[in-house]
Design a protein around this motif. Structure first.
Motif, PDB file in Angstrom:
ATOM      1  N   ALA A  58       0.876  -1.229   0.108  1.00  0.00           N
ATOM      2  CA  ALA A  58      -0.005   0.066   0.008  1.00  0.00           C
ATOM      3  C   ALA A  58       0.876   1.181   0.045  1.00  0.00           C
ATOM      4  O   ALA A  58       1.424   1.702   0.896  1.00  0.00           O
ATOM      5  N   ASP A  59       1.077   1.626  -1.145  1.00  0.00           N
ATOM      6  CA  ASP A  59       2.088   2.831  -1.440  1.00  0.00           C
ATOM      7  C   ASP A  59       3.517   2.211  -1.312  1.00  0.00           C
ATOM      8  O   ASP A  59       4.560   2.528  -2.201  1.00  0.00           O
ATOM      9  N   ARG A  60       4.033   1.400  -0.333  1.00  0.00           N
ATOM     10  CA  ARG A  60       4.905   0.622  -0.128  1.00  0.00           C
ATOM     11  C   ARG A  60       4.794  -0.781   0.513  1.00  0.00           C
ATOM     12  O   ARG A  60       3.489  -1.030   0.760  1.00  0.00           O
ATOM     13  N   TRP A  61       5.626  -1.685   0.519  1.00  0.00           N
ATOM     14  CA  TRP A  61       5.520  -2.710   0.918  1.00  0.00           C
ATOM     15  C   TRP A  61       5.397  -2.805   2.623  1.00  0.00           C
ATOM     16  O   TRP A  61       6.290  -2.233   3.477  1.00  0.00           O
ATOM     17  N   ALA A 371      11.787  -8.684  -9.348  1.00  0.00           N
ATOM     18  CA  ALA A 371      10.290  -9.158  -8.659  1.00  0.00           C
ATOM     19  C   ALA A 371       9.766  -8.250  -7.881  1.00  0.00           C
ATOM     20  O   ALA A 371      10.626  -7.606  -6.980  1.00  0.00           O
ATOM     21  N   ASP A 372       8.689  -7.881  -7.646  1.00  0.00           N
ATOM     22  CA  ASP A 372       8.021  -6.733  -6.998  1.00  0.00           C
ATOM     23  C   ASP A 372       7.684  -7.661  -5.472  1.00  0.00           C
ATOM     24  O   ASP A 372       6.492  -8.060  -5.417  1.00  0.00           O
ATOM     25  N   LYS A 373       8.840  -7.471  -4.695  1.00  0.00           N
ATOM     26  CA  LYS A 373       8.354  -8.179  -3.241  1.00  0.00           C
ATOM     27  C   LYS A 373       9.118  -7.432  -2.108  1.00  0.00           C
ATOM     28  O   LYS A 373      10.195  -6.875  -2.361  1.00  0.00           O
ATOM     29  N   PRO A 374       8.726  -7.962  -0.941  1.00  0.00           N
ATOM     30  CA  PRO A 374       9.443  -7.078   0.224  1.00  0.00           C
ATOM     31  C   PRO A 374      10.700  -7.707   0.545  1.00  0.00           C
ATOM     32  O   PRO A 374      10.663  -9.085   0.307  1.00  0.00           O
ATOM     33  N   PHE A 375      11.758  -6.897   0.825  1.00  0.00           N
ATOM     34  CA  PHE A 375      13.010  -7.484   1.148  1.00  0.00           C
ATOM     35  C   PHE A 375      13.412  -7.409   2.594  1.00  0.00           C
ATOM     36  O   PHE A 375      12.966  -6.242   3.271  1.00  0.00           O
ATOM     37  N   VAL A 376      13.980  -8.246   3.046  1.00  0.00           N
ATOM     38  CA  VAL A 376      14.612  -8.223   4.475  1.00  0.00           C
ATOM     39  C   VAL A 376      16.032  -8.632   4.538  1.00  0.00           C
ATOM     40  O   VAL A 376      16.262  -9.776   3.862  1.00  0.00           O
ATOM     41  N   ASN A 377      17.048  -7.753   5.039  1.00  0.00           N
ATOM     42  CA  ASN A 377      18.319  -8.194   5.198  1.00  0.00           C
ATOM     43  C   ASN A 377      18.500  -8.954   6.476  1.00  0.00           C
ATOM     44  O   ASN A 377      18.422  -8.359   7.450  1.00  0.00           O
ATOM     45  N   GLY A 378      18.423 -10.292   6.453  1.00  0.00           N
ATOM     46  CA  GLY A 378      18.445 -11.180   7.390  1.00  0.00           C
ATOM     47  C   GLY A 378      19.354 -11.376   8.594  1.00  0.00           C
ATOM     48  O   GLY A 378      19.275 -12.147   9.408  1.00  0.00           O
ATOM     49  N   ASP A 379      20.635 -10.872   7.988  1.00  0.00           N
ATOM     50  CA  ASP A 379      22.025 -11.080   9.079  1.00  0.00           C
ATOM     51  C   ASP A 379      22.998  -9.971   8.671  1.00  0.00           C
ATOM     52  O   ASP A 379      23.521 -10.547   7.515  1.00  0.00           O
ATOM     53  N   SER A 380      23.137  -8.962   9.073  1.00  0.00           N
ATOM     54  CA  SER A 380      24.237  -8.281   8.834  1.00  0.00           C
ATOM     55  C   SER A 380      24.546  -7.079   9.817  1.00  0.00           C
ATOM     56  O   SER A 380      23.688  -6.761  10.563  1.00  0.00           O
ATOM     57  N   ALA A 381      25.816  -6.617   9.825  1.00  0.00           N
ATOM     58  CA  ALA A 381      26.013  -5.604  10.707  1.00  0.00           C
ATOM     59  C   ALA A 381      27.378  -4.777  10.423  1.00  0.00           C
ATOM     60  O   ALA A 381      28.143  -5.340   9.484  1.00  0.00           O
ATOM     61  N   PHE A 382      28.012  -3.851  11.135  1.00  0.00           N
ATOM     62  CA  PHE A 382      29.178  -3.195  11.022  1.00  0.00           C
ATOM     63  C   PHE A 382      29.852  -3.550  12.160  1.00  0.00           C
ATOM     64  O   PHE A 382      29.288  -3.726  13.305  1.00  0.00           O
ATOM     65  N   PRO A 418      10.851   1.784  -0.669  1.00  0.00           N
ATOM     66  CA  PRO A 418       9.671   1.134  -0.614  1.00  0.00           C
ATOM     67  C   PRO A 418       9.321  -0.343  -0.484  1.00  0.00           C
ATOM     68  O   PRO A 418       8.225  -0.742  -0.225  1.00  0.00           O
ATOM     69  N   ASN A 419      10.508  -1.263  -0.888  1.00  0.00           N
ATOM     70  CA  ASN A 419      10.128  -2.564  -0.536  1.00  0.00           C
ATOM     71  C   ASN A 419      11.267  -3.151   0.360  1.00  0.00           C
ATOM     72  O   ASN A 419      11.456  -4.539   0.465  1.00  0.00           O
TER      73      ASN A 419
END
Length: 474
Positions: A58-61, A371-382, A418-419
């Motif tokens: 809705a406007d964004r994921w 692909a129009d899908k929502p994204f999650v970075n599931g494991d990262s850091a600095f 937005p995703n």
């Protein structure tokens, strides 16, 4: 009218101050305080409530909480009980957790859970990431959104050695039965706190994934791993995987075995002969462009079958919750190669990429077009080097202030996309070389190994999490 660019600029202008809470609000940067449901969802944006987490555009994921509120997942990884039970830090943790014996699990586990939930509330984490001991976090009942792993195949990138046999024949009946059994055991169809199911941690898909390399989390991989195409093509004709390989080659070569022989320097008189040949090509000639193409095409066929079988098994026992597939490795070519396939089966995308935002952005731009899908970075850091972490995994900052700045930079820019709907931070406490299994590579946490927070990082993360929905909503 305030734009996302204005919001980002305002945040960056005050990033040196690293204000939180009331100070952030006074500076005109809205916070989420008092606007969240019990799952951490933002009550300022409503959707239909279904009783389970789902995704909606809705406007964004967005993720949507079981109560029907917009949700963004800011998670934390690596609650592993052994990190809290080390001799060198035992006294500190006994005092902090209020237990006199860390080996008494009946006391240790609930105390660690209370501390974990309190720490998540302090920092603004609203999700237990996929690398979390759920037997601690969810006992006696879940109180925070969480990811649940199901390891249908055991070929993670972080291992120094992955046996060839672990590249299972995903076309076989035995694999389908394995998936059915594991899905049945793991399914939690009625749990409102379950965010979704994840599979393998950055599986070894491509030749780049499988090659010998010095930079795996476990230290170094000596020698290349076999990989799925090479493993299955060398099986016998009684295996479904070998038959699938031969069928793929028939299609590529238009049924002309002579053309196949020309690529491989073989003398098969038919594709049936190829099907019955075992161990016929144990190595891959990376300079052979046709062989590389053949393996790539077959790899995508393998991955499609793997995902279809795994997803269907999960859906059999849990039709209510989200499926994200594997956490895909975006620090190799794996994400670019398999994402066009995996995205056909998943509700959202979970990838792993260690890198500053400017490093991750080109990939996110590319994948958004696929692909129009929502994204999650599931494991990262600095991370940063300390006396007990001489070789930490991830981008190494010069000092704590720079580490905090990189964290804010990624958080602000990623959640403004937005995703982009989630970041699961790696990790909770420092996993230093004082821990025997972390001698080769270490992990940085938001707290040190004795549970003391890094102040600049705490202020930054707290401010980011408080402003997460404002950033996303623009």
């Amino acid at each position: 009218m305030k734009t996302k660019a204005t919001t980002r600029r305002k945040f960056l202008q005050t990033s040196g101050v690293l204000a939180t809470g009331a100070m952030a609000a006074r500076r005109g940067f809205a916070t989420n305080a008092g606007q969240l449901d019990r799952f951490g969802g933002w009550t300022g944006k409503k959707f239909e409530a279904t009783g389970y987490f789902r995704v909606e555009k809705a406007d964004r994921w967005w993720f949507v909480t079981p109560e029907g509120n917009a949700f963004l997942s800011f998670g934390i990884n690596h609650l592993h009980s052994d990190l809290w039970q080390q001799d060198f830090s035992r006294e500190a943790w006994q005092q902090k957790l209020g237990v006199d014996d860390l080996n008494d699990y009946s006391k240790f586990a609930p105390a660690l859970r209370r501390w974990f939930l309190g720490t998540c509330q302090q920092w603004g984490f609203n999700t237990a990431g996929v690398h979390t001991s759920l037997d601690i976090v969810n006992k006696p009942a879940p109180k925070i959104a969480y990811m649940k792993p199901i390891r249908f195949v055991d070929i993670p990138h972080w291992r120094a050695d992955v046996p060839d046999d672990n590249f299972l024949d995903v076309f076989s009946k035995s694999f389908a039965l394995r998936c059915d059994r594991l899905a049945k055991d793991a399914a939690a169809p009625d749990d409102p706190y379950l965010l979704g199911y994840s599979m393998t941690d950055c599986p070894l898909f491509t030749e780049e994934d499988c090659r010998e390399r010095p930079d795996v989390i476990g230290g170094a991989r000596r020698g290349a791993r076999v990989g799925w195409p090479r493993r299955l093509r060398n099986l016998g004709g009684d295996s479904a995987g070998k038959r699938a390989y031969v069928e793929t080659m028939r299609e590529i070569y238009g049924g002309e075995i002579g053309s196949f022989n020309q690529t491989y320097g073989t003398i098969f008189d038919s594709f049936d002969a190829l099907e019955n040949a075992t161990d016929w090509r144990l190595t891959t000639d990376l300079s052979n462009a046709n062989e590389a193409r053949d393996n790539l095409v077959f790899l995508k066929t393998v991955v499609a079958k793997y995902y279809e079988t795994a997803r269907n098994a999960i859906r059999t026992y849990d039709p209510n919750h989200l499926f994200c597939g594997d956490k895909l490795n975006a620090n190799t070519d794996s994400m670019d190669v398999v994402f066009p396939v995996t995205s056909q089966y998943t509700d959202f995308v979970m990838y792993q990429m260690y890198g500053r935002y400017e490093v991750q952005r080109p990939g996110l731009d590319r994948w958004t077009k696929v692909a129009d899908k929502p994204f999650v970075n599931g494991d990262s850091a600095f991370t940063m080097i300390t006396p007990t972490m001489p070789r930490p995994y991830g981008p190494v900052a010069d000092n704590l202030q720079q580490r905090a700045e990189w964290t804010a930079e990624f958080f602000l820019n990623a959640f403004a996309r937005p995703n982009f709907v989630g970041w699961h931070y790696c990790g909770l406490i420092d996993a230093t070389q004082n821990i025997p299994r972390k001698q080769a590579r270490q992990h940085s946490g938001v707290l040190n190994e004795f549970g003391e927070p890094y102040p600049d990082l705490l202020r930054t993360v707290k401010r980011c999490s408080e402003s997460m929905y404002e950033i996303a909503n623009g």
